[in-house]
Design a protein around this motif. Structure first.
Motif, PDB file in Angstrom:
ATOM      1  N   ASN A   1      -2.095 -10.477 -11.707  1.00 13.93           N
ATOM      2  CA  ASN A   1      -1.250  -9.333 -11.400  1.00 13.93           C
ATOM      3  C   ASN A   1      -1.765  -8.520 -10.247  1.00 13.93           C
ATOM      4  O   ASN A   1      -0.929  -7.661  -9.305  1.00 13.93           O
ATOM      5  CB  ASN A   1      -0.982  -8.490 -12.645  1.00 13.93           C
ATOM      6  N   LYS A   2      -3.165  -8.347 -10.085  1.00  9.20           N
ATOM      7  CA  LYS A   2      -3.540  -7.531  -9.203  1.00  9.20           C
ATOM      8  C   LYS A   2      -3.368  -8.133  -7.827  1.00  9.20           C
ATOM      9  O   LYS A   2      -2.988  -7.399  -6.793  1.00  9.20           O
ATOM     10  CB  LYS A   2      -5.259  -7.374  -9.686  1.00  9.20           C
ATOM     11  N   ALA A   3      -3.599  -9.447  -7.731  1.00  5.70           N
ATOM     12  CA  ALA A   3      -3.591 -10.333  -6.646  1.00  5.70           C
ATOM     13  C   ALA A   3      -2.026 -10.291  -6.136  1.00  5.70           C
ATOM     14  O   ALA A   3      -1.753  -9.952  -4.778  1.00  5.70           O
ATOM     15  CB  ALA A   3      -3.813 -11.699  -6.699  1.00  5.70           C
ATOM     16  N   LEU A   4      -0.935 -10.083  -7.059  1.00  2.00           N
ATOM     17  CA  LEU A   4       0.319 -10.377  -6.441  1.00  2.00           C
ATOM     18  C   LEU A   4       0.681  -8.762  -5.875  1.00  2.00           C
ATOM     19  O   LEU A   4       1.400  -8.711  -4.980  1.00  2.00           O
ATOM     20  CB  LEU A   4       1.146 -10.429  -8.005  1.00  2.00           C
ATOM     21  N   GLU A   5       0.153  -7.679  -6.695  1.00  4.42           N
ATOM     22  CA  GLU A   5       0.516  -6.384  -6.289  1.00  4.42           C
ATOM     23  C   GLU A   5      -0.169  -6.189  -4.855  1.00  4.42           C
ATOM     24  O   GLU A   5       0.494  -5.656  -3.920  1.00  4.42           O
ATOM     25  CB  GLU A   5      -0.301  -5.158  -7.078  1.00  4.42           C
ATOM     26  N   LYS A   6      -1.316  -6.695  -4.473  1.00  6.37           N
ATOM     27  CA  LYS A   6      -2.048  -6.408  -3.268  1.00  6.37           C
ATOM     28  C   LYS A   6      -1.282  -7.253  -2.187  1.00  6.37           C
ATOM     29  O   LYS A   6      -1.144  -7.042  -0.939  1.00  6.37           O
ATOM     30  CB  LYS A   6      -3.440  -6.908  -3.412  1.00  6.37           C
ATOM     31  N   ALA A   7      -0.625  -8.453  -2.509  1.00  3.23           N
ATOM     32  CA  ALA A   7       0.018  -9.439  -1.553  1.00  3.23           C
ATOM     33  C   ALA A   7       1.412  -8.763  -1.323  1.00  3.23           C
ATOM     34  O   ALA A   7       1.577  -8.934  -0.046  1.00  3.23           O
ATOM     35  CB  ALA A   7       0.389 -10.736  -2.374  1.00  3.23           C
ATOM     36  N   GLU A   8       1.998  -8.009  -2.426  1.00  4.33           N
ATOM     37  CA  GLU A   8       3.128  -7.371  -2.044  1.00  4.33           C
ATOM     38  C   GLU A   8       3.218  -6.174  -0.924  1.00  4.33           C
ATOM     39  O   GLU A   8       3.513  -5.915  -0.059  1.00  4.33           O
ATOM     40  CB  GLU A   8       4.023  -6.830  -3.026  1.00  4.33           C
ATOM     41  N   GLN A   9       1.948  -5.209  -1.291  1.00  6.83           N
ATOM     42  CA  GLN A   9       1.480  -4.426  -0.429  1.00  6.83           C
ATOM     43  C   GLN A   9       1.150  -4.815   0.954  1.00  6.83           C
ATOM     44  O   GLN A   9       1.593  -4.054   2.107  1.00  6.83           O
ATOM     45  CB  GLN A   9       0.369  -3.579  -1.032  1.00  6.83           C
ATOM     46  N   ALA A  10       0.549  -5.721   1.085  1.00  7.46           N
ATOM     47  CA  ALA A  10       0.257  -6.350   2.480  1.00  7.46           C
ATOM     48  C   ALA A  10       1.427  -6.708   3.261  1.00  7.46           C
ATOM     49  O   ALA A  10       1.526  -6.737   4.625  1.00  7.46           O
ATOM     50  CB  ALA A  10      -0.818  -7.607   2.427  1.00  7.46           C
ATOM     51  N   PHE A  11       2.397  -7.467   2.480  1.00  3.73           N
ATOM     52  CA  PHE A  11       3.499  -7.840   3.121  1.00  3.73           C
ATOM     53  C   PHE A  11       4.271  -6.782   3.515  1.00  3.73           C
ATOM     54  O   PHE A  11       5.003  -6.799   4.635  1.00  3.73           O
ATOM     55  CB  PHE A  11       4.454  -8.630   2.023  1.00  3.73           C
ATOM     56  N   GLU A  12       4.478  -5.730   2.786  1.00  4.51           N
ATOM     57  CA  GLU A  12       5.345  -4.374   3.090  1.00  4.51           C
ATOM     58  C   GLU A  12       4.606  -3.785   4.448  1.00  4.51           C
ATOM     59  O   GLU A  12       5.293  -3.176   5.418  1.00  4.51           O
ATOM     60  CB  GLU A  12       5.182  -3.539   2.191  1.00  4.51           C
ATOM     61  N   GLU A  13       3.409  -4.023   4.515  1.00  3.26           N
ATOM     62  CA  GLU A  13       2.551  -3.343   5.812  1.00  3.26           C
ATOM     63  C   GLU A  13       2.506  -4.489   7.022  1.00  3.26           C
ATOM     64  O   GLU A  13       1.814  -3.738   7.695  1.00  3.26           O
ATOM     65  CB  GLU A  13       0.958  -2.961   5.235  1.00  3.26           C
ATOM     66  N   ASN A  14       3.367  -5.446   6.811  1.00  6.69           N
ATOM     67  CA  ASN A  14       3.281  -6.381   7.870  1.00  6.69           C
ATOM     68  C   ASN A  14       2.140  -7.236   8.208  1.00  6.69           C
ATOM     69  O   ASN A  14       1.953  -7.647   9.348  1.00  6.69           O
ATOM     70  CB  ASN A  14       4.016  -5.860   8.998  1.00  6.69           C
ATOM     71  N   LYS A  15       1.251  -7.203   7.148  1.00  9.61           N
ATOM     72  CA  LYS A  15       0.053  -7.715   7.159  1.00  9.61           C
ATOM     73  C   LYS A  15      -0.091  -9.196   6.719  1.00  9.61           C
ATOM     74  O   LYS A  15      -0.327  -9.638   5.625  1.00  9.61           O
ATOM     75  CB  LYS A  15      -1.019  -7.080   6.713  1.00  9.61           C
ATOM     76  N   LEU A  16       0.935 -10.206   7.476  1.00  6.85           N
ATOM     77  CA  LEU A  16       1.363 -11.380   6.871  1.00  6.85           C
ATOM     78  C   LEU A  16       0.145 -12.354   6.593  1.00  6.85           C
ATOM     79  O   LEU A  16       0.468 -13.062   5.757  1.00  6.85           O
ATOM     80  CB  LEU A  16       2.101 -11.899   8.177  1.00  6.85           C
ATOM     81  N   ILE A  17      -0.956 -12.340   7.344  1.00  7.86           N
ATOM     82  CA  ILE A  17      -1.976 -13.289   7.078  1.00  7.86           C
ATOM     83  C   ILE A  17      -2.702 -13.055   5.639  1.00  7.86           C
ATOM     84  O   ILE A  17      -2.735 -14.039   4.787  1.00  7.86           O
ATOM     85  CB  ILE A  17      -2.900 -13.429   8.038  1.00  7.86           C
ATOM     86  N   LYS A  18      -2.962 -11.766   5.845  1.00 10.41           N
ATOM     87  CA  LYS A  18      -3.293 -11.279   4.215  1.00 10.41           C
ATOM     88  C   LYS A  18      -2.580 -11.610   3.182  1.00 10.41           C
ATOM     89  O   LYS A  18      -3.147 -12.015   2.049  1.00 10.41           O
ATOM     90  CB  LYS A  18      -3.952  -9.708   4.512  1.00 10.41           C
ATOM     91  N   ALA A  19      -1.224 -11.253   3.393  1.00  4.52           N
ATOM     92  CA  ALA A  19      -0.207 -11.388   2.164  1.00  4.52           C
ATOM     93  C   ALA A  19      -0.314 -12.805   2.014  1.00  4.52           C
ATOM     94  O   ALA A  19      -0.187 -13.284   0.979  1.00  4.52           O
ATOM     95  CB  ALA A  19       0.939 -11.004   2.575  1.00  4.52           C
ATOM     96  N   LEU A  20      -0.172 -13.695   3.009  1.00  4.58           N
ATOM     97  CA  LEU A  20      -0.122 -15.130   2.672  1.00  4.58           C
ATOM     98  C   LEU A  20      -1.200 -15.766   1.914  1.00  4.58           C
ATOM     99  O   LEU A  20      -1.290 -16.616   0.918  1.00  4.58           O
ATOM    100  CB  LEU A  20      -0.203 -15.933   4.127  1.00  4.58           C
ATOM    101  N   ASP A  21      -2.558 -15.239   2.278  1.00  6.64           N
ATOM    102  CA  ASP A  21      -3.867 -15.664   1.523  1.00  6.64           C
ATOM    103  C   ASP A  21      -3.812 -15.104   0.047  1.00  6.64           C
ATOM    104  O   ASP A  21      -3.911 -15.973  -0.841  1.00  6.64           O
ATOM    105  CB  ASP A  21      -5.036 -15.074   2.282  1.00  6.64           C
ATOM    106  N   LEU A  22      -3.256 -13.946  -0.336  1.00  9.77           N
ATOM    107  CA  LEU A  22      -3.111 -13.344  -1.658  1.00  9.77           C
ATOM    108  C   LEU A  22      -1.845 -13.958  -2.424  1.00  9.77           C
ATOM    109  O   LEU A  22      -2.121 -14.502  -3.649  1.00  9.77           O
ATOM    110  CB  LEU A  22      -2.736 -11.919  -1.630  1.00  9.77           C
ATOM    111  N   TYR A  23      -0.834 -14.270  -1.716  1.00  9.52           N
ATOM    112  CA  TYR A  23       0.091 -15.218  -2.550  1.00  9.52           C
ATOM    113  C   TYR A  23      -0.300 -16.533  -2.811  1.00  9.52           C
ATOM    114  O   TYR A  23       0.024 -17.018  -3.799  1.00  9.52           O
ATOM    115  CB  TYR A  23       1.325 -15.179  -1.738  1.00  9.52           C
ATOM    116  N   ASN A  24      -1.144 -17.125  -1.935  1.00 10.67           N
ATOM    117  CA  ASN A  24      -1.645 -18.411  -2.217  1.00 10.67           C
ATOM    118  C   ASN A  24      -2.650 -18.397  -3.507  1.00 10.67           C
ATOM    119  O   ASN A  24      -2.681 -19.268  -4.350  1.00 10.67           O
ATOM    120  CB  ASN A  24      -2.456 -19.135  -0.824  1.00 10.67           C
ATOM    121  N   LYS A  25      -3.385 -17.254  -3.518  1.00  7.93           N
ATOM    122  CA  LYS A  25      -4.067 -16.964  -4.565  1.00  7.93           C
ATOM    123  C   LYS A  25      -3.704 -16.969  -5.800  1.00  7.93           C
ATOM    124  O   LYS A  25      -4.103 -17.850  -7.046  1.00  7.93           O
ATOM    125  CB  LYS A  25      -5.242 -15.940  -4.312  1.00  7.93           C
ATOM    126  N   VAL A  26      -2.769 -16.337  -5.810  1.00  6.51           N
ATOM    127  CA  VAL A  26      -1.598 -16.210  -6.961  1.00  6.51           C
ATOM    128  C   VAL A  26      -0.836 -17.494  -7.577  1.00  6.51           C
ATOM    129  O   VAL A  26      -0.941 -17.929  -8.538  1.00  6.51           O
ATOM    130  CB  VAL A  26      -0.399 -15.096  -7.202  1.00  6.51           C
TER     131      VAL A  26
END
Length: 322
Positions: free
Chosen positions: A22-47
């Motif tokens: 849940n924590k990783a998913l929340e961070k991934a969604e936030q990164a995606f909204e901020e257009n930090k795609l690489i960070k979001a990609l890493d976090l979604y892969n972690k989830v």
């Protein structure tokens, strides 16, 4: 005793795992909204790894990122994977439909949009793009019905009103088109396309002064939209040809290499016997769009221009026209 301890330990592991997901998913969604795609990609892969590929939100997130990156085949894989976990995942049907839509496979897109709507009858975006898919594939009645359904859900959808009005105008249902364009302008009075479309309808109703005002306002809101200049100039073609030429010239100056503005200005010049200017413009139009030659050779307004030596020499010199 050992079994109870083992179960408690396992339950604790699952709880910790869920918290981490849940924590990783929340961070991934936030990164995606901020257009930090690489960070979001890493976090979604972690989830994805933590959930052993069973978290639908992570899979949808991965699909969205790869969509932004233009990896359509990868996107399809993730959406299909999401549907193996949850066959009622409306976002996956919608996402797949959008990919097929972009590829021009409207038949598949239409089926998938309809599946998303079946699951969620209030899916506004699915209605909108379904209507558009019907429209571009020539199924005008279905497009009209779908836009009308969307407008029953949300009467103040600007683009639905505008697009539906355009279809009505194409189908020559001008009273209905006028109503939809009027609603669109109430929602956004400064949108150049809505102003332009109202100009089209007013011209059809022979309300020339109103049409002129709408076209002029459209140009004021977007000086790069070439069709506003064309339609406005056409109103003046036979009543004030020189004014029409000025409007076309303004369009040529504000828009880059618009072949049909040169073509039309050539016809205007020919009407007032400025043959040299007409010839220059038709040559420019042909340089930009050689396929115009067929129309140039048949256009009665350009008959005298075709007889000019400068035109004949241009055609002879340009091997593509021989």
């Amino acid at each position: 005793m050992n079994i109870l301890i083992s179960n408690k330990m396992r339950n604790s592991e699952f709880m910790n795992n869920d918290i981490e997901i849940n924590k990783a998913l929340e961070k991934a969604e936030q990164a995606f909204e901020e257009n930090k795609l690489i960070k979001a990609l890493d976090l979604y892969n972690k989830v994805y790894k933590l959930s052993k590929g069973n978290d639908v939100d992570a899979i949808i997130g991965l699909a969205l990122i790869y969509d932004y990156l233009g990896k359509s085949e990868k996107v399809k894989e993730y959406y299909k994977e999401a549907l193996t976990i949850d066959e009622y995942e409306e976002r996956a049907y919608y996402g797949l439909a959008a990919i097929y839509d972009d590829e021009g496979n409207y038949e598949k897109a239409i089926k998938l949009y309809n599946k998303a709507i079946y699951i969620n009858p209030n899916y506004h975006k699915a209605y909108f793009f379904l209507a558009n898919a019907y429209d571009v594939s020539g199924k005008k009645i279905s497009a009209i019905e779908t836009y009308e359904k969307l407008l029953r859900l949300n009467p103040m959808d600007f683009w639905a009103n505008l697009n539906l009005g355009s279809i009505y105008e194409e189908e020559n249902q001008n009273n209905l088109a006028y109503k939809k364009f009027s609603t669109a302008l109430k929602i956004d009075p400064n949108n150049y396309l809505a102003l332009f479309n109202m100009g089209v309808i007013c011209y059809k109703f022979n309300m020339l002064k109103k049409a002129i005002r709408f076209y002029e306002r459209a140009i004021g809101k977007n000086k790069d939209y070439e069709y506003s200049y064309l339609n406005l100039a056409v109103i003046y073609k036979y009543i004030d040809t020189k004014k029409g030429i000025k409007i076309l010239s303004k369009g040529i100056n504000n828009c880059i290499n618009v072949d049909f503005l040169y073509y039309n200005r050539s016809c205007f010049y020919a009407l007032i016997n400025e043959e040299n200017n007409a010839c220059e413009d038709i040559i420019k139009a042909l340089e930009l769009y050689p396929q115009f030659l067929k129309y140039v050779l048949e256009d009665e307004e350009l008959e005298s221009i075709r007889e000019l030596n400068s035109f004949k020499e241009f055609i002879k010199k340009e091997h593509r026209f021989v």
